[in-house]
Motif scaffolding. Structure first.
Motif, PDB file in Angstrom:
ATOM      1  N   PHE A 167      30.474  43.684  43.712  1.00  0.00           N
ATOM      2  CA  PHE A 167      30.575  44.258  42.372  1.00  0.00           C
ATOM      3  C   PHE A 167      29.412  43.837  41.475  1.00  0.00           C
ATOM      4  N   LEU A 168      28.619  42.877  41.946  1.00  0.00           N
ATOM      5  CA  LEU A 168      27.456  42.431  41.170  1.00  0.00           C
ATOM      6  C   LEU A 168      26.165  43.080  41.632  1.00  0.00           C
ATOM      7  N   ALA A 169      26.253  43.982  42.600  1.00  0.00           N
ATOM      8  CA  ALA A 169      25.041  44.587  43.162  1.00  0.00           C
ATOM      9  C   ALA A 169      24.195  45.261  42.085  1.00  0.00           C
ATOM     10  N   GLY A 170      24.841  45.856  41.098  1.00  0.00           N
ATOM     11  CA  GLY A 170      24.115  46.550  40.047  1.00  0.00           C
ATOM     12  C   GLY A 170      23.282  45.650  39.155  1.00  0.00           C
TER      13      GLY A 170
ATOM     14  N   LEU B 243      45.716  38.729  45.865  1.00  0.00           N
ATOM     15  CA  LEU B 243      44.649  38.022  45.143  1.00  0.00           C
ATOM     16  C   LEU B 243      43.576  38.993  44.659  1.00  0.00           C
ATOM     17  N   LEU B 244      43.232  39.976  45.489  1.00  0.00           N
ATOM     18  CA  LEU B 244      42.250  40.980  45.067  1.00  0.00           C
ATOM     19  C   LEU B 244      42.777  41.791  43.884  1.00  0.00           C
ATOM     20  N   ALA B 245      44.056  42.120  43.911  1.00  0.00           N
ATOM     21  CA  ALA B 245      44.659  42.867  42.799  1.00  0.00           C
ATOM     22  C   ALA B 245      44.601  42.052  41.514  1.00  0.00           C
ATOM     23  N   VAL B 246      44.911  40.771  41.622  1.00  0.00           N
ATOM     24  CA  VAL B 246      44.846  39.883  40.449  1.00  0.00           C
ATOM     25  C   VAL B 246      43.415  39.801  39.931  1.00  0.00           C
ATOM     26  N   PHE B 247      42.462  39.705  40.846  1.00  0.00           N
ATOM     27  CA  PHE B 247      41.055  39.621  40.454  1.00  0.00           C
ATOM     28  C   PHE B 247      40.606  40.879  39.720  1.00  0.00           C
ATOM     29  N   PHE B 248      40.981  42.043  40.235  1.00  0.00           N
ATOM     30  CA  PHE B 248      40.591  43.303  39.609  1.00  0.00           C
ATOM     31  C   PHE B 248      41.179  43.424  38.198  1.00  0.00           C
ATOM     32  N   LEU B 249      42.422  42.952  38.039  1.00  0.00           N
ATOM     33  CA  LEU B 249      43.051  43.008  36.721  1.00  0.00           C
ATOM     34  C   LEU B 249      42.470  41.960  35.783  1.00  0.00           C
ATOM     35  N   ALA B 250      42.266  40.749  36.314  1.00  0.00           N
ATOM     36  CA  ALA B 250      41.792  39.637  35.476  1.00  0.00           C
ATOM     37  C   ALA B 250      40.343  39.820  35.049  1.00  0.00           C
ATOM     38  N   ARG B 251      39.523  40.458  35.887  1.00  0.00           N
ATOM     39  CA  ARG B 251      38.104  40.588  35.545  1.00  0.00           C
ATOM     40  C   ARG B 251      37.910  41.460  34.306  1.00  0.00           C
ATOM     41  N   LYS B 252      38.826  42.398  34.064  1.00  0.00           N
ATOM     42  CA  LYS B 252      38.745  43.203  32.860  1.00  0.00           C
ATOM     43  C   LYS B 252      39.291  42.438  31.651  1.00  0.00           C
ATOM     44  N   LYS B 253      40.381  41.747  31.862  1.00  0.00           N
ATOM     45  CA  LYS B 253      41.000  41.019  30.747  1.00  0.00           C
ATOM     46  C   LYS B 253      40.130  39.861  30.267  1.00  0.00           C
ATOM     47  N   TYR B 254      39.560  39.091  31.235  1.00  0.00           N
ATOM     48  CA  TYR B 254      38.784  37.902  30.885  1.00  0.00           C
ATOM     49  C   TYR B 254      37.277  38.105  31.045  1.00  0.00           C
ATOM     50  N   ASN B 255      36.856  39.346  31.369  1.00  0.00           N
ATOM     51  CA  ASN B 255      35.435  39.638  31.573  1.00  0.00           C
ATOM     52  C   ASN B 255      34.837  38.679  32.607  1.00  0.00           C
ATOM     53  N   LEU B 256      35.419  38.683  33.815  1.00  0.00           N
ATOM     54  CA  LEU B 256      35.094  37.682  34.830  1.00  0.00           C
ATOM     55  C   LEU B 256      33.996  38.096  35.806  1.00  0.00           C
ATOM     56  N   LEU B 257      33.322  39.194  35.537  1.00  0.00           N
ATOM     57  CA  LEU B 257      32.334  39.667  36.487  1.00  0.00           C
ATOM     58  C   LEU B 257      31.016  38.904  36.309  1.00  0.00           C
ATOM     59  N   THR B 258      31.058  37.618  36.642  1.00  0.00           N
ATOM     60  CA  THR B 258      29.862  36.781  36.632  1.00  0.00           C
ATOM     61  C   THR B 258      29.647  36.247  38.041  1.00  0.00           C
ATOM     62  N   LEU B 259      28.445  35.798  38.312  1.00  0.00           N
ATOM     63  CA  LEU B 259      28.139  35.290  39.650  1.00  0.00           C
ATOM     64  C   LEU B 259      29.014  34.090  40.032  1.00  0.00           C
TER      65      LEU B 259
END
Length: 436
Positions: free
Chosen positions: A204-207, A327-343
């Motif tokens: 998801f960080l490829a961009g 765990l993947l489902a939690v990650f997908f939901l949490a990354r939007k709520k907590y803006n977790l898309l960091t390296l």
């Protein structure tokens, strides 16, 4: 500036601990490094054009392929390393085993020190550097590292390669870093195929990387397997490897320890070979009172201890898949709520997924597997913030439990390992992590 003196003290404590453990590790290396032997036998057989995964040494066979732990007659060899890892051992495989053990000992320490150095370089302030030094120093005193040295294991390479990949990803403007990350990635997967799941969140960080960076990263991932698998012998070894792993799983699911002990043939054992004298080793171990405490922290082992019955393999695999999916489902939901898309978030989460798969392994995990936690623990330390101190307190407790052997606490190392997993998942799923 207020942390300059504590940092200097931490460096001094680390150097003292390193010297102490290096001296102690030499004693453990002298225990025979028995797991290294089966890797070398596997490498030798492949060099000689033989598939090692169903070979069982019998009296009268050449000592070139001798391994005292491979006389159990279970229908499958004790050799479980990948064919690619055996290939990496080709340059040293024909040396005397005692010499190989010395070389491997040096490589183990180079590997763990490189992990520590890169972790230190990733830290951006003195508090983070102290945290990295603290957790790294404690790892040197775990039963995992002690057993890793004594057995001559390979698992320190997993956090080493993951650390290199992550460090290179923090250099998005360096094409050399991209190439090194690609090389480390393909080596990691060819050594431990299930490590491919580590890269899922990172996709998801490829961009955030340039096209040139991504292209340079992908080149070795395509080129190396293309060359490697162009040889028919390598393809054959991998086919046998898959069959061998399946057979080994069946053995481990049938209480491997009891089965191996029942069918072992000590009368065929060679007591001295290639620079090792087993009688002398046993005598020195008694004098130095060496030994280690190991536990099997697999989910299927814990299930059997609790419910007094085995967990069928199909349910074990299903439970693993459901856990990963959840765990993947939690990650997908949490990354939007907590803006977790960091390296740091993606790398920590990806490695936790890998370790979940590892914990669900149907093959008994011994204590040396725990050294694999070194990468995510140091990564977490390198992004330490005081506001997250309670996560790190749990992480520290888990690590401390892997250092002690207590009759009061049952399976303290396993408890510690699951605490580490819990702390890291909490951290990467509820906090936005970044170096500052």
């Amino acid at each position: 500036m207020t942390l300059q003196k504590p940092l200097l003290l931490a460096v001094c404590c680390f150097l003292f601990a390193l010297g102490f453990q290096l001296k102690k590790s030499l004693l453990y290396e002298n225990m025979g490094t028995s797991d290294l032997r089966n890797r070398i036998v596997g490498a030798r057989m492949q060099k000689d054009g033989l598939s090692p995964y169903f070979f069982e040494w019998k009296k009268g066979d050449t000592t070139r392929y001798y391994d005292g732990a491979n006389m159990a007659y279970t229908g499958v060899s004790n050799i479980t390393a990948s064919p690619f890892f055996h290939t990496l051992l080709y340059p040293i495989a024909d040396l005397q085993q005692r010499t190989i053990s010395y070389i491997w000992f040096v490589l183990e320490y180079i590997s763990i020190l490189l992990i520590g150095l890169l972790g230190y370089l990733l830290a951006k302030n003195n508090a983070q550097r102290i945290a990295v030094l603290l957790f790294f120093t404690l790892f040197l005193f775990t039963e995992a590292w002690k057993m890793h040295i004594a057995m001559g294991q390979l698992y320190v390479l997993i956090p080493l390669l993951a650390t290199i990949i992550y460090y290179c990803f923090t250099r998005p403007d360096k094409l050399l870093a991209a190439g090194m990350a690609g090389l480390a990635s393909v080596v990691l997967v060819l050594i431990r195929p299930n490590a491919v799941i580590f890269f899922v969140p990172l996709l998801f960080l490829a961009g955030s990387f340039s096209r040139k960076y991504l292209l340079t990263y992908i080149v070795p991932i395509i080129l190396i397997p293309a060359i490697y698998f162009s040889f028919q012998s390598n393809r054959t070894y991998w086919q046998d490897y898959a069959k061998g792993i399946k057979a080994s799983i069946n053995v481990h699911q049938q209480d491997a320890a009891g089965l191996l002990q029942a069918q072992h043939h000590p009368e065929n054992e060679i007591r001295a070979y290639e620079g090792w004298d087993l009688d002398k080793i046993e005598q020195e171990n008694k004098i130095n009172q060496l030994g280690w405490h190991t536990e099997n922290g697999n989910v299927f082992v814990i299930y059997k201890l609790i419910f007094k019955r085995p967990l069928p393999l199909v349910y074990l695999n299903l439970l693993c898949l459901l856990s990963i999916a959840a765990l993947l489902a939690v990650f997908f939901l949490a990354r939007k709520k907590y803006n977790l898309l960091t390296l740091p978030n993606a790398a920590l989460f990806g490695y936790c997924l890998y370790m979940v798969v590892d914990l669900f392994s149907p093959v008994h995990r011994h204590q040396h597997y725990t050294i694999q936690w070194l990468f995510p623990v140091l990564l977490a330390a390198s992004v330490y913030k005081p506001v997250n101190k309670w996560f790190y307190a749990v992480l520290l407790a888990g690590l401390l439990l892997n250092m002690i052997n207590s009759d009061i606490i049952k399976m303290e190392h396993t408890i510690g390992e699951y605490l580490i997993l819990q702390a890291l998942l909490w951290l990467c799923l509820t906090r936005k992590l970044f170096a500052e």
